[in-house]
Design a protein around this motif. Structure first.
Motif, PDB file in Angstrom:
ATOM      1  N   GLU A  76     118.669  51.995 -44.807  1.00 52.64           N
ATOM      2  CA  GLU A  76     119.021  51.752 -43.401  1.00 52.64           C
ATOM      3  C   GLU A  76     118.983  53.044 -42.607  1.00 52.64           C
ATOM      4  O   GLU A  76     119.143  54.136 -43.153  1.00 52.64           O
ATOM      5  CB  GLU A  76     120.451  51.206 -43.300  1.00 52.64           C
ATOM      6  CG  GLU A  76     120.644  49.829 -43.818  1.00 52.64           C
ATOM      7  CD  GLU A  76     122.098  49.397 -43.739  1.00 52.64           C
ATOM      8  OE1 GLU A  76     122.939  50.155 -43.188  1.00 52.64           O
ATOM      9  OE2 GLU A  76     122.412  48.324 -44.241  1.00 52.64           O
ATOM     10  N   ARG A  93     123.853  57.691 -42.271  1.00 56.17           N
ATOM     11  CA  ARG A  93     122.509  57.134 -42.054  1.00 56.17           C
ATOM     12  C   ARG A  93     122.425  56.374 -40.743  1.00 56.17           C
ATOM     13  O   ARG A  93     121.376  56.338 -40.108  1.00 56.17           O
ATOM     14  CB  ARG A  93     122.117  56.215 -43.207  1.00 56.17           C
ATOM     15  CG  ARG A  93     121.941  56.926 -44.537  1.00 56.17           C
ATOM     16  CD  ARG A  93     121.324  56.028 -45.573  1.00 56.17           C
ATOM     17  NE  ARG A  93     119.934  55.747 -45.280  1.00 56.17           N
ATOM     18  CZ  ARG A  93     118.918  56.563 -45.564  1.00 56.17           C
ATOM     19  NH1 ARG A  93     119.146  57.710 -46.148  1.00 56.17           N
ATOM     20  NH2 ARG A  93     117.678  56.230 -45.261  1.00 56.17           N
ATOM     21  N   ASN A  94     123.533  55.738 -40.339  1.00 52.16           N
ATOM     22  CA  ASN A  94     123.533  54.915 -39.129  1.00 52.16           C
ATOM     23  C   ASN A  94     124.095  55.630 -37.907  1.00 52.16           C
ATOM     24  O   ASN A  94     124.237  55.015 -36.853  1.00 52.16           O
ATOM     25  CB  ASN A  94     124.296  53.615 -39.388  1.00 52.16           C
ATOM     26  CG  ASN A  94     123.571  52.740 -40.379  1.00 52.16           C
ATOM     27  OD1 ASN A  94     122.372  52.516 -40.261  1.00 52.16           O
ATOM     28  ND2 ASN A  94     124.281  52.251 -41.379  1.00 52.16           N
ATOM     29  N   TRP A 131     121.278  49.283 -48.490  1.00 51.00           N
ATOM     30  CA  TRP A 131     121.754  50.046 -47.332  1.00 51.00           C
ATOM     31  C   TRP A 131     121.229  51.474 -47.341  1.00 51.00           C
ATOM     32  O   TRP A 131     121.214  52.140 -46.321  1.00 51.00           O
ATOM     33  CB  TRP A 131     123.284  50.042 -47.252  1.00 51.00           C
ATOM     34  CG  TRP A 131     123.972  50.645 -48.429  1.00 51.00           C
ATOM     35  CD1 TRP A 131     124.528  49.982 -49.471  1.00 51.00           C
ATOM     36  CD2 TRP A 131     124.167  52.030 -48.702  1.00 51.00           C
ATOM     37  NE1 TRP A 131     125.059  50.860 -50.372  1.00 51.00           N
ATOM     38  CE2 TRP A 131     124.857  52.132 -49.923  1.00 51.00           C
ATOM     39  CE3 TRP A 131     123.838  53.207 -48.043  1.00 51.00           C
ATOM     40  CZ2 TRP A 131     125.216  53.342 -50.490  1.00 51.00           C
ATOM     41  CZ3 TRP A 131     124.196  54.418 -48.606  1.00 51.00           C
ATOM     42  CH2 TRP A 131     124.868  54.476 -49.821  1.00 51.00           C
ATOM     43  N   TYR A 132     120.793  51.950 -48.494  1.00 55.31           N
ATOM     44  CA  TYR A 132     120.303  53.329 -48.601  1.00 55.31           C
ATOM     45  C   TYR A 132     119.010  53.531 -47.834  1.00 55.31           C
ATOM     46  O   TYR A 132     118.607  54.660 -47.582  1.00 55.31           O
ATOM     47  CB  TYR A 132     120.119  53.709 -50.076  1.00 55.31           C
ATOM     48  CG  TYR A 132     120.278  55.186 -50.317  1.00 55.31           C
ATOM     49  CD1 TYR A 132     121.537  55.763 -50.293  1.00 55.31           C
ATOM     50  CD2 TYR A 132     119.183  55.997 -50.553  1.00 55.31           C
ATOM     51  CE1 TYR A 132     121.698  57.123 -50.505  1.00 55.31           C
ATOM     52  CE2 TYR A 132     119.332  57.354 -50.776  1.00 55.31           C
ATOM     53  CZ  TYR A 132     120.593  57.911 -50.744  1.00 55.31           C
ATOM     54  OH  TYR A 132     120.753  59.250 -50.947  1.00 55.31           O
ATOM     55  N   THR A 182     124.240  65.269 -46.849  1.00 56.17           N
ATOM     56  CA  THR A 182     124.136  64.397 -48.012  1.00 56.17           C
ATOM     57  C   THR A 182     124.641  65.111 -49.265  1.00 56.17           C
ATOM     58  O   THR A 182     125.399  64.553 -50.060  1.00 56.17           O
ATOM     59  CB  THR A 182     122.675  63.946 -48.205  1.00 56.17           C
ATOM     60  OG1 THR A 182     122.279  63.199 -47.053  1.00 56.17           O
ATOM     61  CG2 THR A 182     122.519  63.077 -49.429  1.00 56.17           C
ATOM     62  N   ALA A 203     129.688  56.086 -50.843  1.00 55.04           N
ATOM     63  CA  ALA A 203     128.750  55.127 -50.266  1.00 55.04           C
ATOM     64  C   ALA A 203     129.050  54.870 -48.791  1.00 55.04           C
ATOM     65  O   ALA A 203     128.128  54.802 -47.967  1.00 55.04           O
ATOM     66  CB  ALA A 203     128.784  53.812 -51.052  1.00 55.04           C
ATOM     67  N   ARG A 204     130.312  54.730 -48.432  1.00 51.79           N
ATOM     68  CA  ARG A 204     130.682  54.473 -47.030  1.00 51.79           C
ATOM     69  C   ARG A 204     130.312  55.656 -46.142  1.00 51.79           C
ATOM     70  O   ARG A 204     129.817  55.461 -45.031  1.00 51.79           O
ATOM     71  CB  ARG A 204     132.178  54.177 -46.927  1.00 51.79           C
ATOM     72  CG  ARG A 204     132.553  52.834 -47.540  1.00 51.79           C
ATOM     73  CD  ARG A 204     134.038  52.570 -47.460  1.00 51.79           C
ATOM     74  NE  ARG A 204     134.415  52.363 -46.067  1.00 51.79           N
ATOM     75  CZ  ARG A 204     135.616  52.640 -45.570  1.00 51.79           C
ATOM     76  NH1 ARG A 204     136.556  53.128 -46.353  1.00 51.79           N
ATOM     77  NH2 ARG A 204     135.879  52.425 -44.309  1.00 51.79           N
ATOM     78  N   GLN A 210     127.967  57.910 -46.787  1.00 54.43           N
ATOM     79  CA  GLN A 210     126.501  57.987 -46.752  1.00 54.43           C
ATOM     80  C   GLN A 210     125.935  56.976 -45.763  1.00 54.43           C
ATOM     81  O   GLN A 210     125.057  57.289 -44.970  1.00 54.43           O
ATOM     82  CB  GLN A 210     125.949  57.742 -48.160  1.00 54.43           C
ATOM     83  CG  GLN A 210     124.547  58.220 -48.356  1.00 54.43           C
ATOM     84  CD  GLN A 210     124.426  59.728 -48.239  1.00 54.43           C
ATOM     85  OE1 GLN A 210     125.358  60.469 -48.511  1.00 54.43           O
ATOM     86  NE2 GLN A 210     123.273  60.178 -47.812  1.00 54.43           N
ATOM     87  N   ARG A 211     126.479  55.770 -45.816  1.00 57.43           N
ATOM     88  CA  ARG A 211     126.009  54.718 -44.895  1.00 57.43           C
ATOM     89  C   ARG A 211     126.315  55.080 -43.451  1.00 57.43           C
ATOM     90  O   ARG A 211     125.480  54.894 -42.565  1.00 57.43           O
ATOM     91  CB  ARG A 211     126.662  53.401 -45.268  1.00 57.43           C
ATOM     92  CG  ARG A 211     126.065  52.226 -44.574  1.00 57.43           C
ATOM     93  CD  ARG A 211     126.658  50.944 -45.106  1.00 57.43           C
ATOM     94  NE  ARG A 211     125.777  49.848 -44.765  1.00 57.43           N
ATOM     95  CZ  ARG A 211     125.936  48.618 -45.164  1.00 57.43           C
ATOM     96  NH1 ARG A 211     126.941  48.315 -45.953  1.00 57.43           N
ATOM     97  NH2 ARG A 211     125.100  47.682 -44.802  1.00 57.43           N
TER      98      ARG A 211
END
Length: 118
Positions: A10, A86-87, A7-8, A19, A79-80, A82-83
């Motif tokens: 994506e 990114r999206n 996912w990193y 970040t 992680a959530r 960051q994801r």
């Protein structure tokens, strides 16, 4: 060769300031987990036994379990977020401050009651 989780890669790379802010928040959760773990060790090694048998070990175990869960959920939160960044999605809600606050308050009340019973 991948640099991290799938996912990193994506979406789009978020602004590095966001970040890094997310990383600092994760590190704050880790520092809190380490402080709880240090408290568990100190409780077992340095504090005399309470009048209630097993209370010291029980509180230390509760602190250690809380520390382990906090470290794991802190990573999951990082992680959530960051994801989501990114999206281009909204940041996910977290219950970590609520849970840590209440667990710490309960531990504080229990310790206060045990200390006053001496």
């Amino acid at each position: 060769m991948s640099r991290g989780p799938r996912w990193y890669e994506e979406g789009e790379e978020p602004d590095y300031r966001f970040t890094l802010a997310n990383e600092r928040t994760f590190l704050a959760w880790l520092r809190t987990a380490l402080a709880l773990l240090a408290g568990a060790v100190a409780l077992v090694q340095l504090v005399p036994a309470f009048a209630v048998p097993g209370a010291r070990s029980g509180l230390a175990a509760l602190l250690a379990v809380t520390a382990a869960l906090l470290a794991a959920f802190g990573y999951r939160r990082w992680a959530r977020v960051q994801r989501a960044m990114r999206n281009g999605n909204p940041l996910p809600m977290t219950w970590l401050p609520f849970a840590v606050g209440w667990v710490t308050a309960v531990i504080g009340v229990v310790v206060l009651v045990l200390v006053l019973r001496l």
